[in-house]
Enzyme design. Structure first.
Site, PDB file in Angstrom:
ATOM      1  N   ASP A 223       0.768  -1.278  -0.035  1.00 36.50           N
ATOM      2  CA  ASP A 223      -0.002   0.007  -0.070  1.00 36.50           C
ATOM      3  C   ASP A 223       0.803   1.120   0.162  1.00 36.50           C
ATOM      4  O   ASP A 223       2.184   1.141  -0.781  1.00 36.50           O
ATOM      5  CB  ASP A 223      -1.059  -0.168   1.308  1.00 36.50           C
ATOM      6  CG  ASP A 223      -2.374   0.611   0.873  1.00 36.50           C
ATOM      7  OD1 ASP A 223      -2.283   1.888   0.907  1.00 36.50           O
ATOM      8  OD2 ASP A 223      -3.183  -0.380   0.801  1.00 36.50           O
TER       9      ASP A 223
ATOM     10  N   ASP B 239      -1.030   1.436  17.880  1.00 37.57           N
ATOM     11  CA  ASP B 239      -1.849   0.371  17.762  1.00 37.57           C
ATOM     12  C   ASP B 239      -1.107  -0.705  16.503  1.00 37.57           C
ATOM     13  O   ASP B 239      -1.640  -1.622  16.256  1.00 37.57           O
ATOM     14  CB  ASP B 239      -3.143   0.525  17.123  1.00 37.57           C
ATOM     15  CG  ASP B 239      -4.215   0.181  18.178  1.00 37.57           C
ATOM     16  OD1 ASP B 239      -3.823  -0.528  19.276  1.00 37.57           O
ATOM     17  OD2 ASP B 239      -5.526   0.726  18.129  1.00 37.57           O
TER      18      ASP B 239
ATOM     19  N   HIS C 293      -3.604   5.773   3.762  1.00 41.18           N
ATOM     20  CA  HIS C 293      -4.523   4.766   3.317  1.00 41.18           C
ATOM     21  C   HIS C 293      -3.895   3.401   3.769  1.00 41.18           C
ATOM     22  O   HIS C 293      -4.668   2.538   4.361  1.00 41.18           O
ATOM     23  CB  HIS C 293      -4.401   4.866   1.879  1.00 41.18           C
ATOM     24  CG  HIS C 293      -5.239   3.850   1.089  1.00 41.18           C
ATOM     25  ND1 HIS C 293      -4.687   2.669   0.746  1.00 41.18           N
ATOM     26  CD2 HIS C 293      -6.552   3.922   0.776  1.00 41.18           C
ATOM     27  CE1 HIS C 293      -5.733   1.955   0.251  1.00 41.18           C
ATOM     28  NE2 HIS C 293      -6.809   2.423   0.037  1.00 41.18           N
TER      29      HIS C 293
ATOM     30  N   ASN D 235      -5.741  -3.634  24.119  1.00 41.78           N
ATOM     31  CA  ASN D 235      -4.595  -3.088  24.698  1.00 41.78           C
ATOM     32  C   ASN D 235      -5.377  -1.590  25.144  1.00 41.78           C
ATOM     33  O   ASN D 235      -4.538  -0.786  25.811  1.00 41.78           O
ATOM     34  CB  ASN D 235      -3.485  -2.654  23.926  1.00 41.78           C
ATOM     35  CG  ASN D 235      -3.767  -1.996  22.772  1.00 41.78           C
ATOM     36  OD1 ASN D 235      -5.298  -1.843  22.422  1.00 41.78           O
ATOM     37  ND2 ASN D 235      -2.873  -1.360  21.949  1.00 41.78           N
TER      38      ASN D 235
ATOM     39  N   ASN E 140     -14.009   0.618  -6.660  1.00 39.72           N
ATOM     40  CA  ASN E 140     -14.851   1.350  -6.201  1.00 39.72           C
ATOM     41  C   ASN E 140     -15.577   2.176  -7.233  1.00 39.72           C
ATOM     42  O   ASN E 140     -16.112   3.302  -7.137  1.00 39.72           O
ATOM     43  CB  ASN E 140     -14.324   2.553  -5.209  1.00 39.72           C
ATOM     44  CG  ASN E 140     -13.751   1.984  -4.089  1.00 39.72           C
ATOM     45  OD1 ASN E 140     -14.013   0.791  -3.677  1.00 39.72           O
ATOM     46  ND2 ASN E 140     -12.858   2.619  -3.353  1.00 39.72           N
TER      47      ASN E 140
ATOM     48  N   TYR F 159      -7.156 -11.384 -11.336  1.00 36.17           N
ATOM     49  CA  TYR F 159      -6.208 -12.573 -11.826  1.00 36.17           C
ATOM     50  C   TYR F 159      -6.771 -13.748 -11.129  1.00 36.17           C
ATOM     51  O   TYR F 159      -7.342 -13.695 -10.018  1.00 36.17           O
ATOM     52  CB  TYR F 159      -4.920 -12.358 -11.491  1.00 36.17           C
ATOM     53  CG  TYR F 159      -4.090 -11.162 -12.185  1.00 36.17           C
ATOM     54  CD1 TYR F 159      -4.044 -11.221 -13.648  1.00 36.17           C
ATOM     55  CD2 TYR F 159      -3.569 -10.144 -11.478  1.00 36.17           C
ATOM     56  CE1 TYR F 159      -3.608 -10.261 -14.300  1.00 36.17           C
ATOM     57  CE2 TYR F 159      -2.615  -9.157 -12.260  1.00 36.17           C
ATOM     58  CZ  TYR F 159      -2.626  -9.091 -13.608  1.00 36.17           C
ATOM     59  OH  TYR F 159      -2.086  -8.294 -14.244  1.00 36.17           O
TER      60      TYR F 159
ATOM     61  N   VAL G  14      -5.726 -14.501  -7.446  1.00 38.41           N
ATOM     62  CA  VAL G  14      -6.003 -13.687  -6.345  1.00 38.41           C
ATOM     63  C   VAL G  14      -7.641 -13.956  -5.905  1.00 38.41           C
ATOM     64  O   VAL G  14      -8.203 -14.033  -6.461  1.00 38.41           O
ATOM     65  CB  VAL G  14      -5.873 -11.898  -6.913  1.00 38.41           C
ATOM     66  CG1 VAL G  14      -6.203 -11.166  -5.779  1.00 38.41           C
ATOM     67  CG2 VAL G  14      -4.427 -11.881  -7.536  1.00 38.41           C
TER      68      VAL G  14
ATOM     69  N   ASP H  31     -15.176 -13.218  -5.106  1.00 38.35           N
ATOM     70  CA  ASP H  31     -15.017 -14.183  -4.254  1.00 38.35           C
ATOM     71  C   ASP H  31     -15.944 -14.190  -3.085  1.00 38.35           C
ATOM     72  O   ASP H  31     -16.974 -15.189  -2.870  1.00 38.35           O
ATOM     73  CB  ASP H  31     -13.672 -14.597  -3.683  1.00 38.35           C
ATOM     74  CG  ASP H  31     -12.870 -15.313  -4.736  1.00 38.35           C
ATOM     75  OD1 ASP H  31     -13.230 -16.489  -5.375  1.00 38.35           O
ATOM     76  OD2 ASP H  31     -11.898 -14.448  -5.397  1.00 38.35           O
TER      77      ASP H  31
ATOM     78  N   SER I 175     -11.370  -0.964  -0.525  1.00 38.03           N
ATOM     79  CA  SER I 175      -9.910  -1.041   0.317  1.00 38.03           C
ATOM     80  C   SER I 175      -9.984  -1.377   1.699  1.00 38.03           C
ATOM     81  O   SER I 175      -8.930  -2.019   2.319  1.00 38.03           O
ATOM     82  CB  SER I 175      -9.392   0.498   0.231  1.00 38.03           C
ATOM     83  OG  SER I 175      -8.651   0.840  -1.157  1.00 38.03           O
TER      84      SER I 175
END
Length: 605
Positions: A356, A365, A389, A403, A481, A493, A496, A519, A543
């Protein structure tokens, strides 16, 4: 009526300064009415993301104020709070105004703060109207401890930075105070009408206004003047660069990126020229690749009685104590995580690579989860996220959990490989993505998340995907999107696993791409997660849906590391809750992921 000057930025599902803007030159054309409807919906989703983000910010400030009031109100000397103020830069100061009228404070707090607390945010917590002091937008928040007032002076710079020039927030009196600098001076919130989306921020009586203009698509979907070339065995990039009068920009194995030094040849001319060279296996453009409610009331805060300064995950129970989990992370409830966490919360030996814009290495975090990183542009370890992003995506998949701080990740324990293949604008290219995929595989990634894409089938990226697949790596990608069926790569692909997005009602998100290659589906609207600068924001898009599935894949492999990538794919498909049309459908795939079902299936149950 009086008008707001239109905002120039286009929000693709609220990913801050055009986060997850999936525009491609040859995407499926929709009629004007459909495009206008999608754009209006995007504006509405972005406005809701702002309300989520501001509410989360205010809740975190409230929690901190309550902690200070519980521990420090009886002290005459608050100097011990100086270090804590430094650790909480959104507070300029903290003051205790005693019943006697005496005031003790640390840091900066405006004069007569009690008089300014004119509005009750919730029972026992009061705020002032926003105000500007020495050029800084501020707000007071206070609560009473017996007869004493405990008051914090807050800096609203983060909220202003998040909103930037993309929207405007008005106060209870309708006056502009945060957001776009290009608003007309005669802005009148009461007279604002469609196409401006208006959303109310709960408990604050603030209004958010959003309107965007269509994205102007680029003239070319690739880097003009650049070509990606794969050399045949026995040839060298430097030698080929001399022969063709180009600069060698990057090289990975036999793949090279060349740029025309003369600036006289187009990309098409360069591709044609290199394709005729017997030293070249193939040549292609260096395609551009880019990143891709219901409101929950504030919870009570029993965990605030004690908050450890050292962040150490507390492995107790299955309901995490992270401060934003209960009131905001509806998305994790939607994918039924808690029962699954009783079986596994992850495995330190199963890394998840986030390809990314990088990851913030100092986020409370995330910092303890990152075991390595790579910058595909600079070929070094400088993976710092200049955009936000990638940091958000990483938190969804695998934030430090239980935590007390921030959010919970789908995986509590799986480590993160932070791989920067998108730049400060969250833009990359087919070569940088391919390089990032190969690095991730070679450095131990068992799962790779790719919340990015392009509508062009790149040979260099396809080969990197095949390389990862052949090494048994689980490959997860966002569908895109644009609300179209046009295949996006790498999502399209066959190697993927492709993820579409759902809204908070469990329905196919209006913006989410669809097709036979989808999927599964996962939550993709108003997703709270980590953000650069130790912040937390809500974002929307496929995303955000993709890393839910990457985190799940990490949990499945944590149960059984010997599973192949195809076996992991089958488990995730077969454990879904069917939604939409019965059985597989092109909008939701096999359904919404069910973490508990998947973990049980992987565990042989």
């Amino acid at each position: 009526m009086k008008r707001i000057i239109q905002l120039s930025a286009f929000f693709s599902i609220a990913l801050l300064t055009v986060l997850a803007v999936w525009y491609f030159s040859d995407h499926q054309k929709q009629d004007d009415l459909a495009q206008d409807g999608l754009q209006a919906h995007m504006d509405e989703v972005f406005a809701e993301d702002i309300t989520y983000t501001v509410s989360m910010f205010m809740d975190k400030m409230e929690d901190q104020l309550i902690r200070w009031s519980q521990h420090h109100t009886k002290e005459k000397d608050l100097s011990g709070l100086q270090e804590e103020l430094h650790d909480h830069p959104h507070f300029h100061g903290f003051a205790v105004v005693h019943a006697s009228g005496e005031t003790t404070k640390v840091g900066n707090v405006t004069e007569n703060p009690v008089d300014k607390l004119t509005k009750e945010k919730k029972e026992g917590v009061y705020i002032s109207e926003p105000y500007v002091e020495k050029g800084t937008q501020k707000l007071l928040m206070g609560t009473k401890d017996g007869d004493d007032w405990c008051i914090g002076e807050m800096d609203l710079s983060f909220v202003s930075t998040f909103v930037k020039d993309l929207a405007v927030i008005t106060g209870e009196n309708g006056q502009f105070f945060l957001g776009a600098s290009n608003m007309a001076l005669d802005f009148d919130a009461q007279e604002t009408e469609a196409p401006y989306v208006k959303k109310r921020i709960p408990e604050l009586d603030w209004d958010v206004f959003v309107h965007s203009e269509p994205t102007i698509e680029p003239d070319a979907p690739y880097r003009e003047g650049e070509v990606v070339v794969r050399l045949n065995e026995g040839n060298e990039g430097k030698e080929l660069a001399k022969i063709h009068g180009v600069s060698l920009l990057d090289e990975e194995g036999r793949d090279c990126v060349f740029r025309d030094r003369t600036k006289n040849r187009t990309t098409e001319q360069l591709v044609a020229e290199f394709a005729q060279d017997p030293a070249v296996m193939f040549a292609e453009p260096n395609y551009s690749v880019e990143k891709q409610t219901s409101f929950h009331k504030k919870r009570s805060h029993p965990a605030l009685d004690y908050k450890p300064r050292l962040i150490e995950p507390q492995q107790e129970g299955t309901t995490p104590n992270d401060e934003l989990y209960d009131p905001y992370q509806w998305n994790l409830e939607q994918i039924t995580v808690e029962e699954g966490w009783q079986i596994t919360s992850g495995n330190e030996e199963i890394p998840i690579a986030i390809i990314d814009s990088g990851v913030d290495p100092e986020h409370v975090d995330l910092e303890d989860k990152i075991i390595g990183g790579y910058n595909a542009f600079e070929n070094n370890e400088n993976y710092y996220d200049e955009h936000g992003h990638g940091t958000h995506v990483a938190g969804v998949a695998a934030a430090v959990t239980n935590n007390v701080e921030g959010i919970a990740g789908v995986s509590w324990t799986n480590p993160i490989l932070a791989v920067k293949a998108l730049d400060a604008n969250a833009e990359g290219n087919s070569f940088s993505i391919a390089d990032a995929i190969r690095w991730s595989v070679d450095n131990g990634a068992r799962v790779i998340n790719m919340s990015l894409g392009d509508s062009h089938d790149s040979e260099v990226m396809r080969d990197a995907i095949r390389y990862a697949y052949e090494q048994d790596v689980v490959l997860i990608a966002a569908s895109g999107n644009e609300a179209v069926e046009t295949p996006m790569y790498p999502a399209a692909y066959p190697e993927v696993f492709t993820v579409a997005a759902l809204d908070p009602d469990g329905q196919h998100a209006q913006f989410s791409n669809f097709g036979e290659h989808v999927d599964v589906s996962a939550p993709g609207e108003h997703i709270p997660s980590t953000y650069v600068g130790n912040e937390y924001v809500a974002m929307s898009g496929t995303s955000m849906a993709s890393p839910h599935v990457a985190g799940l894949a990490g949990l499945i492999l944590s149960i059984n590391p010997e599973l192949s990538n195809e076996e992991v794919y089958d488990i995730m498909r077969n454990s879904c809750n069917d939604i939409g049309d019965s059985g597989f459908d092109i909008y939701t795939g096999h359904g919404i992921i069910n973490v508990t079902n998947a973990i049980k299936l992987a565990n042989g149950q």
